[in-house]
Design a protein around this motif. Sequence first.
Motif, mmCIF file in Angstrom:
data_model
loop_
_atom_site.group_PDB
_atom_site.id
_atom_site.type_symbol
_atom_site.label_atom_id
_atom_site.label_comp_id
_atom_site.label_asym_id
_atom_site.label_seq_id
_atom_site.Cartn_x
_atom_site.Cartn_y
_atom_site.Cartn_z
ATOM 1 N N LYS A 131 0.803 -1.226 0.000
ATOM 2 C CA LYS A 131 0.000 0.000 0.000
ATOM 3 C C LYS A 131 0.836 1.277 0.000
ATOM 4 C CE LYS A 131 -4.143 1.960 2.085
ATOM 5 N NZ LYS A 131 -5.187 1.784 3.124
ATOM 6 N N PRO A 132 1.899 1.394 0.826
ATOM 7 C CA PRO A 132 2.680 2.635 0.815
ATOM 8 C C PRO A 132 3.374 2.905 -0.522
ATOM 9 C CG PRO A 132 3.133 1.346 2.796
ATOM 10 C CD PRO A 132 2.368 0.459 1.867
ATOM 11 N N TYR A 133 3.586 1.859 -1.319
ATOM 12 C CA TYR A 133 4.321 2.012 -2.580
ATOM 13 C C TYR A 133 3.400 2.098 -3.800
ATOM 14 C CZ TYR A 133 7.829 0.216 0.650
ATOM 15 O OH TYR A 133 8.642 0.025 1.744
ATOM 16 N N THR A 134 2.183 1.595 -3.671
ATOM 17 C CA THR A 134 1.280 1.581 -4.833
ATOM 18 C C THR A 134 0.256 2.705 -4.785
ATOM 19 O OG1 THR A 134 -0.168 0.003 -3.688
ATOM 20 C CG2 THR A 134 1.526 -0.901 -5.153
ATOM 21 N N GLY A 135 -0.435 2.835 -3.641
ATOM 22 C CA GLY A 135 -1.443 3.878 -3.521
ATOM 23 C C GLY A 135 -2.491 3.796 -4.614
ATOM 24 N N ILE A 136 -2.993 2.575 -4.870
ATOM 25 C CA ILE A 136 -3.924 2.378 -5.982
ATOM 26 C C ILE A 136 -5.234 3.142 -5.787
ATOM 27 C CG2 ILE A 136 -5.057 0.319 -5.045
ATOM 28 C CD1 ILE A 136 -4.914 -0.814 -7.921
ATOM 29 N N GLU A 137 -5.560 3.501 -4.531
ATOM 30 C CA GLU A 137 -6.809 4.216 -4.266
ATOM 31 C C GLU A 137 -6.886 5.553 -4.985
ATOM 32 O OE1 GLU A 137 -4.945 2.828 -2.013
ATOM 33 O OE2 GLU A 137 -6.184 1.330 -0.987
ATOM 34 N N GLN A 138 -5.723 6.169 -5.241
ATOM 35 C CA GLN A 138 -5.717 7.486 -5.869
ATOM 36 C C GLN A 138 -6.103 7.436 -7.344
ATOM 37 O OE1 GLN A 138 -1.722 9.165 -6.314
ATOM 38 N NE2 GLN A 138 -0.863 7.119 -5.964
ATOM 39 N N PHE A 139 -6.190 6.221 -7.912
ATOM 40 C CA PHE A 139 -6.555 6.079 -9.321
ATOM 41 C C PHE A 139 -8.028 5.727 -9.494
ATOM 42 C CE2 PHE A 139 -2.032 4.944 -8.994
ATOM 43 C CZ PHE A 139 -1.495 5.849 -9.902
ATOM 44 N N GLY A 140 -8.862 6.078 -8.505
ATOM 45 C CA GLY A 140 -10.279 5.738 -8.545
ATOM 46 C C GLY A 140 -11.006 6.275 -9.763
ATOM 47 N N ASN A 141 -10.579 7.426 -10.282
ATOM 48 C CA ASN A 141 -11.243 8.028 -11.439
ATOM 49 C C ASN A 141 -10.459 7.834 -12.730
ATOM 50 O OD1 ASN A 141 -13.441 9.107 -9.937
ATOM 51 N ND2 ASN A 141 -12.094 10.720 -9.178
ATOM 52 N N ASN A 142 -9.416 7.021 -12.685
ATOM 53 C CA ASN A 142 -8.589 6.793 -13.869
ATOM 54 C C ASN A 142 -9.289 5.842 -14.838
ATOM 55 O OD1 ASN A 142 -6.427 5.841 -15.663
ATOM 56 N ND2 ASN A 142 -5.059 6.871 -14.227
ATOM 57 N N LYS A 143 -9.238 6.148 -16.134
ATOM 58 C CA LYS A 143 -9.887 5.309 -17.142
ATOM 59 C C LYS A 143 -9.230 3.936 -17.254
ATOM 60 C CE LYS A 143 -11.495 9.185 -19.969
ATOM 61 N NZ LYS A 143 -11.465 9.843 -21.298
ATOM 62 N N LEU A 144 -7.973 3.852 -16.832
ATOM 63 C CA LEU A 144 -7.247 2.580 -16.896
ATOM 64 C C LEU A 144 -7.331 1.815 -15.575
ATOM 65 C CD1 LEU A 144 -4.039 3.745 -18.805
ATOM 66 C CD2 LEU A 144 -6.061 2.613 -19.747
ATOM 67 N N LEU A 145 -8.337 2.153 -14.769
ATOM 68 C CA LEU A 145 -8.463 1.540 -13.443
ATOM 69 C C LEU A 145 -8.511 0.018 -13.517
ATOM 70 C CD1 LEU A 145 -8.902 1.763 -10.395
ATOM 71 C CD2 LEU A 145 -11.347 1.978 -10.828
ATOM 72 N N LEU A 146 -9.272 -0.534 -14.474
ATOM 73 C CA LEU A 146 -9.413 -1.985 -14.585
ATOM 74 C C LEU A 146 -8.058 -2.648 -14.817
ATOM 75 C CD1 LEU A 146 -11.104 -4.540 -14.743
ATOM 76 C CD2 LEU A 146 -11.484 -4.072 -17.172
ATOM 77 N N LEU A 147 -7.267 -2.088 -15.727
ATOM 78 C CA LEU A 147 -5.945 -2.654 -16.011
ATOM 79 C C LEU A 147 -5.023 -2.532 -14.800
ATOM 80 C CD1 LEU A 147 -5.361 -1.353 -19.662
ATOM 81 C CD2 LEU A 147 -6.081 -3.638 -18.929
ATOM 82 N N LEU A 148 -5.125 -1.399 -14.097
ATOM 83 C CA LEU A 148 -4.295 -1.196 -12.905
ATOM 84 C C LEU A 148 -4.654 -2.203 -11.815
ATOM 85 C CD1 LEU A 148 -4.372 2.713 -12.729
ATOM 86 C CD2 LEU A 148 -2.401 1.289 -13.302
ATOM 87 N N VAL A 149 -5.950 -2.440 -11.618
ATOM 88 C CA VAL A 149 -6.401 -3.397 -10.591
ATOM 89 C C VAL A 149 -5.964 -4.807 -10.943
ATOM 90 C CG1 VAL A 149 -8.437 -4.462 -9.534
ATOM 91 C CG2 VAL A 149 -8.336 -1.987 -9.831
ATOM 92 N N LEU A 150 -6.107 -5.182 -12.225
ATOM 93 C CA LEU A 150 -5.690 -6.517 -12.667
ATOM 94 C C LEU A 150 -4.186 -6.703 -12.482
ATOM 95 C CD1 LEU A 150 -7.823 -6.952 -15.921
ATOM 96 C CD2 LEU A 150 -8.150 -8.098 -13.721
ATOM 97 N N GLY A 151 -3.400 -5.674 -12.822
ATOM 98 C CA GLY A 151 -1.951 -5.745 -12.637
ATOM 99 C C GLY A 151 -1.572 -5.852 -11.169
ATOM 100 N N TYR A 152 -2.283 -5.085 -10.334
ATOM 101 C CA TYR A 152 -2.049 -5.116 -8.890
ATOM 102 C C TYR A 152 -2.359 -6.500 -8.329
ATOM 103 C CZ TYR A 152 -2.538 -3.784 -3.959
ATOM 104 O OH TYR A 152 -2.413 -3.706 -2.597
ATOM 105 N N ALA A 154 -2.369 -9.311 -9.962
ATOM 106 C CA ALA A 154 -1.362 -10.249 -10.470
ATOM 107 C C ALA A 154 -0.089 -10.187 -9.627
ATOM 108 C CB ALA A 154 -1.050 -9.951 -11.936
ATOM 109 N N CYS A 155 0.305 -8.981 -9.240
ATOM 110 C CA CYS A 155 1.507 -8.820 -8.398
ATOM 111 C C CYS A 155 1.316 -9.496 -7.041
ATOM 112 C CB CYS A 155 1.806 -7.329 -8.195
ATOM 113 S SG CYS A 155 2.454 -6.493 -9.652
ATOM 114 N N VAL A 156 0.139 -9.318 -6.450
ATOM 115 C CA VAL A 156 -0.147 -9.932 -5.150
ATOM 116 C C VAL A 156 -0.076 -11.449 -5.252
ATOM 117 C CG1 VAL A 156 -1.928 -10.281 -3.391
ATOM 118 C CG2 VAL A 156 -1.558 -8.003 -4.337
#
Length: 208
Positions: A131-152, A154-156
């Motif tokens: 969480k301290p390194y990704t901060g994925i929550e800040q991309f809530g309105n990003n159009k690429l959110l789906l790809l970012l979540v899938l990549g995240y 996959a990393c987990v």
Amino acid sequence: MTVLLLFSVIPTITTYDIMQDSGKGLVDFVMIYLIGRYLSKYPVRLQKKRLGMGAVSLVLLIFILDSVRTQINGVLYSTFSRDCSSFIIMASVCIFLWFKEFEFSSRLINRIAGNVLAVTVLDEHIQYFLKPYTGIEQFGNNKLLLLLVLGYAACVVIIAVGINEIRKATIGKTGQRCAARLAVKYNRVLPVFVEKIKKLAGWFIEGV
């Protein structure tokens, strides 16, 4: 059915997680294994096309519902994609039944499948450290959110599988030997324990 209602259906409708563990606790584990046992004892046969469409539709529904909540509140929501979500459970059952219609053997898939429990157990801890390194929550309105979540995700999964494979290669065999020894001692002690319980119960009944 009672467990499914209390710990999946109600949390999905009310969005309130009764156990506060997002479906990663013991109760949900028991529920999932009971569903698996039911499907094993009472096989369900459906067309692969219907199962595939059902899984895709449920995943899209989850994405739409979470996206709507995210857009309305401006904060990234994953309410309907929690492990306790009825939509997740139904989609998982569809995917499981879909794969049951195929007959194939893969050592790689079996190897990966052996890490499912580790991924489930380590998921929350890995996310805590990322969480301290990704901060994925800040991309809530990003159009690429789906790809970012899938990549995240996959990393987990990759990190969890890596940790478990290291465990298997280092202390895995030691744990198996210890478990085998404990099983032998358990099998020796259990009959004696049961016999004492029977004597105690008989003494209590006679005394009453």
